[in-house]
Design a protein around this motif. Structure first.
Motif, PDB file in Angstrom:
ATOM      1  N   UNK A   1       0.833  -1.213   0.000  1.00  0.00           N
ATOM      2  CA  UNK A   1       0.000   0.000   0.000  1.00  0.00           C
ATOM      3  C   UNK A   1       0.868   1.265   0.000  1.00  0.00           C
ATOM      4  N   UNK A   2       1.871   1.266  -0.855  1.00  0.00           N
ATOM      5  CA  UNK A   2       2.758   2.426  -0.974  1.00  0.00           C
ATOM      6  C   UNK A   2       2.808   2.934  -2.426  1.00  0.00           C
ATOM      7  N   UNK A   3       1.753   2.706  -3.167  1.00  0.00           N
ATOM      8  CA  UNK A   3       1.753   3.065  -4.586  1.00  0.00           C
ATOM      9  C   UNK A   3       1.344   4.505  -4.851  1.00  0.00           C
ATOM     10  N   UNK A   4       0.491   5.058  -4.004  1.00  0.00           N
ATOM     11  CA  UNK A   4      -0.062   6.391  -4.263  1.00  0.00           C
ATOM     12  C   UNK A   4      -1.279   6.381  -5.166  1.00  0.00           C
ATOM     13  N   UNK A   5      -1.714   5.188  -5.590  1.00  0.00           N
ATOM     14  CA  UNK A   5      -2.899   5.090  -6.441  1.00  0.00           C
ATOM     15  C   UNK A   5      -4.145   5.345  -5.590  1.00  0.00           C
TER      16      UNK A   5
ATOM     17  N   UNK B   1     -13.742  -5.940 -12.656  1.00  0.00           N
ATOM     18  CA  UNK B   1     -12.592  -5.110 -12.299  1.00  0.00           C
ATOM     19  C   UNK B   1     -12.428  -3.900 -13.208  1.00  0.00           C
ATOM     20  N   UNK B   2     -12.685  -4.085 -14.501  1.00  0.00           N
ATOM     21  CA  UNK B   2     -12.500  -2.983 -15.439  1.00  0.00           C
ATOM     22  C   UNK B   2     -13.468  -1.843 -15.139  1.00  0.00           C
ATOM     23  N   UNK B   3     -14.700  -2.186 -14.822  1.00  0.00           N
ATOM     24  CA  UNK B   3     -15.679  -1.160 -14.466  1.00  0.00           C
ATOM     25  C   UNK B   3     -15.274  -0.463 -13.167  1.00  0.00           C
ATOM     26  N   UNK B   4     -14.751  -1.237 -12.213  1.00  0.00           N
ATOM     27  CA  UNK B   4     -14.310  -0.653 -10.945  1.00  0.00           C
ATOM     28  C   UNK B   4     -13.144   0.305 -11.158  1.00  0.00           C
ATOM     29  N   UNK B   5     -12.220  -0.075 -12.033  1.00  0.00           N
ATOM     30  CA  UNK B   5     -11.042   0.759 -12.287  1.00  0.00           C
ATOM     31  C   UNK B   5     -11.384   2.124 -12.870  1.00  0.00           C
ATOM     32  N   UNK B   6     -12.531   2.243 -13.518  1.00  0.00           N
ATOM     33  CA  UNK B   6     -12.884   3.535 -14.113  1.00  0.00           C
ATOM     34  C   UNK B   6     -12.984   4.643 -13.067  1.00  0.00           C
ATOM     35  N   UNK B   7     -13.148   4.273 -11.794  1.00  0.00           N
ATOM     36  CA  UNK B   7     -13.277   5.281 -10.743  1.00  0.00           C
ATOM     37  C   UNK B   7     -11.935   5.889 -10.327  1.00  0.00           C
ATOM     38  N   UNK B   8     -10.828   5.313 -10.832  1.00  0.00           N
ATOM     39  CA  UNK B   8      -9.508   5.878 -10.508  1.00  0.00           C
ATOM     40  C   UNK B   8      -8.650   6.172 -11.736  1.00  0.00           C
ATOM     41  N   UNK B   9      -9.025   5.667 -12.895  1.00  0.00           N
ATOM     42  CA  UNK B   9      -8.228   5.923 -14.091  1.00  0.00           C
ATOM     43  C   UNK B   9      -8.189   7.413 -14.413  1.00  0.00           C
ATOM     44  N   UNK B  10      -7.010   7.847 -14.861  1.00  0.00           N
ATOM     45  CA  UNK B  10      -6.797   9.231 -15.292  1.00  0.00           C
ATOM     46  C   UNK B  10      -6.940  10.243 -14.150  1.00  0.00           C
ATOM     47  N   UNK B  11      -6.850   9.765 -12.908  1.00  0.00           N
ATOM     48  CA  UNK B  11      -6.898  10.672 -11.757  1.00  0.00           C
ATOM     49  C   UNK B  11      -5.492  10.888 -11.214  1.00  0.00           C
ATOM     50  N   UNK B  12      -5.305  12.030 -10.605  1.00  0.00           N
ATOM     51  CA  UNK B  12      -4.001  12.364 -10.050  1.00  0.00           C
ATOM     52  C   UNK B  12      -3.658  11.420  -8.905  1.00  0.00           C
ATOM     53  N   UNK B  13      -2.393  11.027  -8.826  1.00  0.00           N
ATOM     54  CA  UNK B  13      -1.932  10.168  -7.728  1.00  0.00           C
ATOM     55  C   UNK B  13      -2.056  10.913  -6.402  1.00  0.00           C
ATOM     56  N   UNK B  14      -2.255  10.144  -5.335  1.00  0.00           N
ATOM     57  CA  UNK B  14      -2.334  10.743  -4.003  1.00  0.00           C
ATOM     58  C   UNK B  14      -0.957  11.189  -3.515  1.00  0.00           C
ATOM     59  N   UNK B  15       0.085  10.480  -3.965  1.00  0.00           N
ATOM     60  CA  UNK B  15       1.463  10.831  -3.607  1.00  0.00           C
ATOM     61  C   UNK B  15       2.409  10.065  -4.521  1.00  0.00           C
ATOM     62  N   UNK B  16       3.688  10.404  -4.481  1.00  0.00           N
ATOM     63  CA  UNK B  16       4.683   9.734  -5.327  1.00  0.00           C
ATOM     64  C   UNK B  16       4.912   8.305  -4.844  1.00  0.00           C
ATOM     65  N   UNK B  17       5.231   7.384  -5.757  1.00  0.00           N
ATOM     66  CA  UNK B  17       5.434   5.990  -5.381  1.00  0.00           C
ATOM     67  C   UNK B  17       6.438   5.820  -4.245  1.00  0.00           C
ATOM     68  N   UNK B  18       6.060   5.022  -3.270  1.00  0.00           N
ATOM     69  CA  UNK B  18       6.891   4.657  -2.119  1.00  0.00           C
ATOM     70  C   UNK B  18       7.167   5.817  -1.165  1.00  0.00           C
ATOM     71  N   UNK B  19       6.444   6.915  -1.337  1.00  0.00           N
ATOM     72  CA  UNK B  19       6.650   8.075  -0.461  1.00  0.00           C
ATOM     73  C   UNK B  19       6.111   7.814   0.942  1.00  0.00           C
ATOM     74  N   UNK B  20       4.989   7.101   1.019  1.00  0.00           N
ATOM     75  CA  UNK B  20       4.385   6.802   2.313  1.00  0.00           C
ATOM     76  C   UNK B  20       3.379   5.667   2.157  1.00  0.00           C
ATOM     77  N   UNK B  21       2.798   5.264   3.272  1.00  0.00           N
ATOM     78  CA  UNK B  21       1.754   4.238   3.290  1.00  0.00           C
ATOM     79  C   UNK B  21       0.385   4.905   3.214  1.00  0.00           C
ATOM     80  N   UNK B  22      -0.494   4.366   2.382  1.00  0.00           N
ATOM     81  CA  UNK B  22      -1.898   4.776   2.362  1.00  0.00           C
ATOM     82  C   UNK B  22      -2.721   3.607   1.826  1.00  0.00           C
TER      83      UNK B  22
END
Length: 347
Positions: free
Chosen positions: A142-146, A164-185
Protein backbone atom coordinates in the motif's frame (compact mmCIF):
# COMPACT_ATOMS: atom_id res chain seq x y z
CA UNK A 1 -5.91 25.22 51.46
CA UNK A 2 -6.78 21.61 52.27
CA UNK A 3 -10.44 22.24 51.43
CA UNK A 4 -9.42 23.81 48.12
CA UNK A 5 -7.32 20.76 47.20
CA UNK A 6 -10.16 18.46 48.22
CA UNK A 7 -12.58 20.40 46.00
CA UNK A 8 -10.16 20.17 43.06
CA UNK A 9 -9.80 16.40 43.61
CA UNK A 10 -13.57 16.06 43.48
CA UNK A 11 -14.08 18.35 40.49
CA UNK A 12 -11.37 16.99 38.19
CA UNK A 13 -12.82 13.44 37.86
CA UNK A 14 -16.32 14.88 37.53
CA UNK A 15 -15.14 17.31 34.87
CA UNK A 16 -13.41 14.46 33.02
CA UNK A 17 -16.64 12.49 32.93
CA UNK A 18 -18.58 15.53 31.69
CA UNK A 19 -16.00 16.27 28.98
CA UNK A 20 -15.96 12.60 27.93
CA UNK A 21 -19.73 12.50 27.69
CA UNK A 22 -19.67 15.61 25.48
CA UNK A 23 -16.96 14.45 23.09
CA UNK A 24 -17.44 10.66 23.17
CA UNK A 25 -20.86 9.38 22.08
CA UNK A 26 -22.76 7.97 25.04
CA UNK A 27 -23.20 4.57 23.37
CA UNK A 28 -19.43 4.11 23.07
CA UNK A 29 -18.81 5.42 26.57
CA UNK A 30 -21.35 2.95 27.92
CA UNK A 31 -19.76 0.05 26.00
CA UNK A 32 -16.28 1.06 27.10
CA UNK A 33 -17.15 1.59 30.77
CA UNK A 34 -19.30 -1.54 31.14
CA UNK A 35 -17.83 -4.00 33.68
CA UNK A 36 -15.68 -6.72 32.17
CA UNK A 37 -17.57 -10.04 32.23
CA UNK A 38 -15.96 -13.26 33.41
CA UNK A 39 -16.46 -15.17 30.15
CA UNK A 40 -16.23 -14.55 26.42
CA UNK A 41 -19.82 -15.72 25.95
CA UNK A 42 -21.07 -13.10 28.40
CA UNK A 43 -19.18 -10.42 26.49
CA UNK A 44 -20.60 -11.66 23.19
CA UNK A 45 -24.11 -11.55 24.66
CA UNK A 46 -23.51 -8.06 26.04
CA UNK A 47 -22.42 -6.81 22.61
CA UNK A 48 -26.06 -6.84 21.54
CA UNK A 49 -26.76 -3.97 23.96
CA UNK A 50 -24.93 -1.62 21.59
CA UNK A 51 -26.98 -1.79 18.37
CA UNK A 52 -25.28 -4.87 16.92
CA UNK A 53 -27.59 -7.34 15.22
CA UNK A 54 -25.40 -10.42 15.50
CA UNK A 55 -21.89 -11.46 16.43
CA UNK A 56 -19.60 -14.49 16.12
CA UNK A 57 -16.30 -14.90 17.97
CA UNK A 58 -13.77 -17.68 17.37
CA UNK A 59 -10.92 -18.26 19.81
CA UNK A 60 -8.05 -20.67 19.15
CA UNK A 61 -5.74 -20.46 22.14
CA UNK A 62 -2.64 -22.64 22.30
CA UNK A 63 -3.10 -25.73 24.44
CA UNK A 64 -6.90 -25.52 24.32
CA UNK A 65 -9.56 -26.72 21.92
CA UNK A 66 -10.84 -23.88 19.68
CA UNK A 67 -14.12 -22.35 20.81
CA UNK A 68 -16.93 -20.56 19.02
CA UNK A 69 -19.33 -18.05 20.54
CA UNK A 70 -22.39 -16.41 18.99
CA UNK A 71 -25.29 -14.14 19.85
CA UNK A 72 -28.03 -12.21 18.10
CA UNK A 73 -29.53 -12.82 14.70
CA UNK A 74 -28.25 -14.51 11.60
CA UNK A 75 -31.40 -13.14 9.97
CA UNK A 76 -33.48 -10.81 12.11
CA UNK A 77 -36.48 -10.62 9.75
CA UNK A 78 -37.04 -14.36 10.08
CA UNK A 79 -35.69 -14.42 13.66
CA UNK A 80 -33.04 -16.99 12.78
CA UNK A 81 -30.49 -17.08 15.63
CA UNK A 82 -26.85 -16.48 14.80
CA UNK A 83 -25.12 -19.69 13.76
CA UNK A 84 -21.44 -19.75 14.81
CA UNK A 85 -20.67 -21.78 11.67
CA UNK A 86 -22.49 -19.41 9.31
CA UNK A 87 -20.75 -18.00 6.26
CA UNK A 88 -19.74 -14.36 6.36
CA UNK A 89 -18.34 -11.81 3.91
CA UNK A 90 -14.78 -11.34 5.22
CA UNK A 91 -14.14 -8.24 3.08
CA UNK A 92 -10.52 -7.02 3.24
CA UNK A 93 -9.30 -10.03 5.20
CA UNK A 94 -9.27 -11.40 1.64
CA UNK A 95 -6.11 -9.35 1.05
CA UNK A 96 -4.12 -11.78 3.18
CA UNK A 97 -4.93 -14.62 0.77
CA UNK A 98 -3.99 -12.45 -2.22
CA UNK A 99 -0.67 -11.51 -0.59
CA UNK A 100 0.09 -15.16 0.19
CA UNK A 101 -0.61 -16.12 -3.43
CA UNK A 102 1.70 -13.35 -4.65
CA UNK A 103 4.48 -14.42 -2.25
CA UNK A 104 4.26 -17.99 -3.51
CA UNK A 105 4.52 -16.89 -7.14
CA UNK A 106 7.45 -14.59 -6.36
CA UNK A 107 9.24 -17.47 -4.61
CA UNK A 108 8.68 -19.59 -7.74
CA UNK A 109 10.14 -16.82 -9.95
CA UNK A 110 6.86 -16.28 -11.73
CA UNK A 111 6.54 -12.75 -10.39
CA UNK A 112 9.07 -10.10 -9.41
CA UNK A 113 8.44 -7.68 -6.56
CA UNK A 114 10.44 -5.00 -8.34
CA UNK A 115 8.78 -5.17 -11.74
CA UNK A 116 6.56 -2.20 -12.59
CA UNK A 117 2.80 -2.05 -12.85
CA UNK A 118 3.12 -0.77 -16.42
CA UNK A 119 5.17 -3.80 -17.43
CA UNK A 120 2.67 -6.20 -15.89
CA UNK A 121 -0.40 -4.39 -17.23
CA UNK A 122 0.70 -2.27 -20.23
CA UNK A 123 -2.83 -1.05 -20.96
CA UNK A 124 -2.69 1.02 -17.78
CA UNK A 125 0.34 3.00 -18.90
CA UNK A 126 -0.77 6.61 -19.09
CA UNK A 127 -4.08 5.80 -17.35
CA UNK A 128 -2.62 5.36 -13.85
CA UNK A 129 -0.13 8.03 -12.88
CA UNK A 130 3.38 6.72 -12.12
CA UNK A 131 2.52 3.23 -13.36
CA UNK A 132 6.06 2.87 -14.75
CA UNK A 133 7.53 3.55 -11.29
CA UNK A 134 5.04 1.65 -9.15
CA UNK A 135 6.23 -1.88 -8.39
CA UNK A 136 4.42 -5.00 -7.26
CA UNK A 137 6.13 -4.57 -3.89
CA UNK A 138 4.58 -1.10 -3.54
CA UNK A 139 1.14 -2.42 -4.46
CA UNK A 140 1.38 -5.16 -1.86
CA UNK A 141 2.56 -2.73 0.82
CA UNK A 142 0.00 0.00 0.00
CA UNK A 143 2.76 2.43 -0.97
CA UNK A 144 1.75 3.06 -4.59
CA UNK A 145 -0.06 6.39 -4.26
CA UNK A 146 -2.90 5.09 -6.44
CA UNK A 147 -6.26 6.49 -5.24
CA UNK A 148 -8.60 4.16 -3.39
CA UNK A 149 -11.65 3.54 -5.59
CA UNK A 150 -13.95 3.10 -2.57
CA UNK A 151 -13.05 6.63 -1.40
CA UNK A 152 -14.34 8.25 -4.58
CA UNK A 153 -17.52 10.26 -4.05
CA UNK A 154 -19.19 8.70 -7.08
CA UNK A 155 -18.46 5.08 -6.13
CA UNK A 156 -21.88 3.36 -6.23
CA UNK A 157 -22.20 1.23 -3.09
CA UNK A 158 -25.88 0.67 -3.90
CA UNK A 159 -25.12 -0.63 -7.41
CA UNK A 160 -21.67 -2.18 -7.31
CA UNK A 161 -19.54 -2.53 -10.46
CA UNK A 162 -19.77 -5.94 -12.07
CA UNK A 163 -16.09 -6.45 -12.90
CA UNK A 164 -12.59 -5.11 -12.30
CA UNK A 165 -12.50 -2.98 -15.44
CA UNK A 166 -15.68 -1.16 -14.47
CA UNK A 167 -14.31 -0.65 -10.94
CA UNK A 168 -11.04 0.76 -12.29
CA UNK A 169 -12.88 3.54 -14.11
CA UNK A 170 -13.28 5.28 -10.74
CA UNK A 171 -9.51 5.88 -10.51
CA UNK A 172 -8.23 5.92 -14.09
CA UNK A 173 -6.80 9.23 -15.29
CA UNK A 174 -6.90 10.67 -11.76
CA UNK A 175 -4.00 12.36 -10.05
CA UNK A 176 -1.93 10.17 -7.73
CA UNK A 177 -2.33 10.74 -4.00
CA UNK A 178 1.46 10.83 -3.61
CA UNK A 179 4.68 9.73 -5.33
CA UNK A 180 5.43 5.99 -5.38
CA UNK A 181 6.89 4.66 -2.12
CA UNK A 182 6.65 8.08 -0.46
CA UNK A 183 4.39 6.80 2.31
CA UNK A 184 1.75 4.24 3.29
CA UNK A 185 -1.90 4.78 2.36
CA UNK A 186 -4.38 1.92 2.30
CA UNK A 187 -5.98 1.55 -1.11
CA UNK A 188 -8.29 -1.22 -2.30
CA UNK A 189 -7.16 -0.39 -5.83
CA UNK A 190 -3.75 -1.88 -5.07
CA UNK A 191 -5.19 -5.34 -4.49
CA UNK A 192 -7.58 -5.11 -7.42
CA UNK A 193 -4.49 -4.57 -9.59
CA UNK A 194 -2.60 -7.41 -7.91
CA UNK A 195 -5.55 -9.67 -8.71
CA UNK A 196 -5.29 -8.63 -12.35
CA UNK A 197 -1.52 -9.27 -12.32
CA UNK A 198 -2.05 -12.71 -10.80
CA UNK A 199 -4.67 -13.63 -13.41
CA UNK A 200 -2.44 -12.55 -16.28
CA UNK A 201 0.61 -14.36 -14.87
CA UNK A 202 -1.26 -17.57 -14.15
CA UNK A 203 -3.30 -17.62 -17.32
CA UNK A 204 -6.38 -18.40 -15.23
CA UNK A 205 -8.25 -16.90 -12.29
CA UNK A 206 -6.22 -16.36 -9.14
CA UNK A 207 -9.27 -17.65 -7.27
CA UNK A 208 -8.44 -21.12 -8.57
CA UNK A 209 -4.83 -20.74 -7.50
CA UNK A 210 -5.85 -19.68 -3.98
CA UNK A 211 -8.14 -22.68 -3.73
CA UNK A 212 -5.46 -25.12 -4.88
CA UNK A 213 -2.45 -23.66 -3.06
CA UNK A 214 -4.01 -22.29 0.14
CA UNK A 215 -7.51 -23.52 0.87
CA UNK A 216 -7.22 -27.19 -0.05
CA UNK A 217 -3.90 -27.82 1.79
CA UNK A 218 -5.52 -26.36 4.93
CA UNK A 219 -8.74 -28.36 4.39
CA UNK A 220 -10.78 -25.16 4.18
CA UNK A 221 -13.89 -26.34 2.39
CA UNK A 222 -16.15 -23.53 3.56
CA UNK A 223 -14.05 -20.64 2.26
CA UNK A 224 -14.96 -19.16 -1.11
CA UNK A 225 -13.52 -16.49 -3.36
CA UNK A 226 -16.85 -15.09 -4.52
CA UNK A 227 -20.39 -14.70 -3.22
CA UNK A 228 -21.66 -16.43 -6.37
CA UNK A 229 -20.08 -19.71 -5.16
CA UNK A 230 -22.15 -19.69 -1.96
CA UNK A 231 -25.57 -21.10 -1.09
CA UNK A 232 -27.18 -17.94 0.32
CA UNK A 233 -29.08 -19.88 2.98
CA UNK A 234 -25.72 -20.50 4.64
CA UNK A 235 -24.75 -16.80 4.57
CA UNK A 236 -25.22 -14.41 7.47
CA UNK A 237 -27.54 -11.51 6.66
CA UNK A 238 -25.99 -8.03 6.76
CA UNK A 239 -27.49 -4.83 8.15
CA UNK A 240 -26.57 -1.16 7.90
CA UNK A 241 -27.73 1.13 10.71
CA UNK A 242 -30.31 3.57 9.34
CA UNK A 243 -30.94 1.44 6.23
CA UNK A 244 -33.70 -1.12 6.55
CA UNK A 245 -33.14 -3.93 4.01
CA UNK A 246 -30.82 -6.90 4.40
CA UNK A 247 -27.75 -6.21 2.21
CA UNK A 248 -26.72 -9.86 1.90
CA UNK A 249 -27.10 -9.84 -1.90
CA UNK A 250 -24.80 -6.83 -2.36
CA UNK A 251 -22.08 -8.56 -4.41
CA UNK A 252 -18.56 -7.10 -4.00
CA UNK A 253 -16.43 -9.01 -6.52
CA UNK A 254 -13.19 -7.01 -6.38
CA UNK A 255 -9.98 -8.95 -5.56
CA UNK A 256 -8.90 -8.36 -2.00
CA UNK A 257 -12.46 -7.91 -0.75
CA UNK A 258 -14.63 -10.61 -2.27
CA UNK A 259 -14.12 -13.70 -0.11
CA UNK A 260 -16.63 -15.53 2.07
CA UNK A 261 -15.74 -17.83 4.95
CA UNK A 262 -16.63 -18.97 8.44
CA UNK A 263 -15.03 -17.56 11.59
CA UNK A 264 -13.47 -20.96 12.26
CA UNK A 265 -11.91 -21.36 8.82
CA UNK A 266 -10.67 -17.77 8.88
CA UNK A 267 -9.05 -18.60 12.21
CA UNK A 268 -7.44 -21.76 10.86
CA UNK A 269 -5.93 -19.71 8.03
CA UNK A 270 -4.65 -17.02 10.42
CA UNK A 271 -3.05 -19.67 12.65
CA UNK A 272 -1.31 -21.31 9.68
CA UNK A 273 -0.12 -17.96 8.35
CA UNK A 274 1.39 -17.06 11.72
CA UNK A 275 2.86 -20.40 12.84
CA UNK A 276 4.82 -21.02 9.65
CA UNK A 277 2.87 -24.03 8.40
CA UNK A 278 1.29 -22.27 5.42
CA UNK A 279 4.47 -21.03 3.74
CA UNK A 280 7.92 -22.53 3.27
CA UNK A 281 10.90 -20.47 4.44
CA UNK A 282 11.52 -18.75 1.11
CA UNK A 283 7.84 -17.82 0.78
CA UNK A 284 7.76 -16.70 4.42
CA UNK A 285 10.72 -14.38 3.92
CA UNK A 286 9.04 -12.77 0.94
CA UNK A 287 5.65 -12.49 2.62
CA UNK A 288 7.02 -10.93 5.80
CA UNK A 289 8.69 -8.22 3.71
CA UNK A 290 5.45 -7.12 2.04
CA UNK A 291 2.37 -7.69 4.18
CA UNK A 292 0.85 -8.22 7.59
CA UNK A 293 -0.28 -11.30 9.50
CA UNK A 294 -3.74 -10.18 10.57
CA UNK A 295 -6.42 -7.94 9.11
CA UNK A 296 -9.76 -6.24 9.46
CA UNK A 297 -12.62 -6.20 7.00
CA UNK A 298 -15.53 -3.85 6.31
CA UNK A 299 -18.33 -4.00 3.77
CA UNK A 300 -21.88 -2.70 4.08
CA UNK A 301 -23.48 -5.00 6.66
CA UNK A 302 -20.29 -6.90 7.53
CA UNK A 303 -17.39 -6.12 9.88
CA UNK A 304 -14.54 -8.45 10.79
CA UNK A 305 -11.29 -8.65 12.73
CA UNK A 306 -8.87 -11.59 12.47
CA UNK A 307 -5.57 -11.47 14.35
CA UNK A 308 -3.00 -13.60 16.15
CA UNK A 309 -1.94 -12.41 19.62
CA UNK A 310 1.49 -13.79 20.60
CA UNK A 311 1.16 -13.03 24.32
CA UNK A 312 -1.85 -15.33 24.44
CA UNK A 313 -0.78 -17.67 21.64
CA UNK A 314 -4.33 -17.04 20.48
CA UNK A 315 -6.07 -16.42 17.19
CA UNK A 316 -9.19 -14.34 17.76
CA UNK A 317 -11.68 -13.76 14.95
CA UNK A 318 -14.74 -11.59 15.40
CA UNK A 319 -17.58 -11.13 12.90
CA UNK A 320 -20.38 -8.58 13.30
CA UNK A 321 -23.24 -8.35 10.79
CA UNK A 322 -23.95 -4.66 11.41
CA UNK A 323 -22.18 -1.62 9.94
CA UNK A 324 -22.63 2.11 9.88
CA UNK A 325 -22.94 4.82 12.53
CA UNK A 326 -20.88 3.70 15.58
CA UNK A 327 -20.93 -0.03 14.82
CA UNK A 328 -17.22 -0.23 13.96
CA UNK A 329 -16.21 1.47 17.22
CA UNK A 330 -18.41 -0.91 19.21
CA UNK A 331 -16.97 -3.83 17.27
CA UNK A 332 -13.44 -2.82 18.29
CA UNK A 333 -14.42 -2.22 21.93
CA UNK A 334 -16.00 -5.69 22.13
CA UNK A 335 -12.96 -7.31 20.47
CA UNK A 336 -10.59 -5.63 22.91
CA UNK A 337 -12.73 -6.73 25.85
CA UNK A 338 -12.62 -10.32 24.58
CA UNK A 339 -8.82 -10.05 24.64
CA UNK A 340 -8.92 -8.67 28.18
CA UNK A 341 -11.03 -11.62 29.31
CA UNK A 342 -8.60 -14.08 27.72
CA UNK A 343 -5.67 -12.33 29.42
CA UNK A 344 -7.47 -12.26 32.76
CA UNK A 345 -8.25 -15.97 32.54
CA UNK A 346 -4.84 -16.98 31.22
CA UNK A 347 -3.25 -19.60 33.54
Amino acid sequence: MKNKKRLINILIPSLSIIISSIFIPWLLLRAWLAPLPDTVQEQVDNALNYKLDGIIVYVDQGGKAPELYAAGWKNKESEVPMDPQALFKIASISKLYIAVAAAKLVANDRLSLDRSLASYLPDLKGRIENSERITLRMLLRHRSGIPNFTDQEDFPWDNLPKDNQETLTFVLDRQADFSPDEKFAYSNTNYLLIGEILDKTLGYSHHGYIKKEILEPLNLHHTYSLLSEVDVKDLTSGYVIGYGPDVMSNDFTTPGGSMVSTAEETGVFIRALNDGTLLNQAEQDIYSSVYEYGHTGLLPGYQSIARYHPDLDAVVVQFVNTSGDLAWNVHEIVYNKVLKILRKNKP
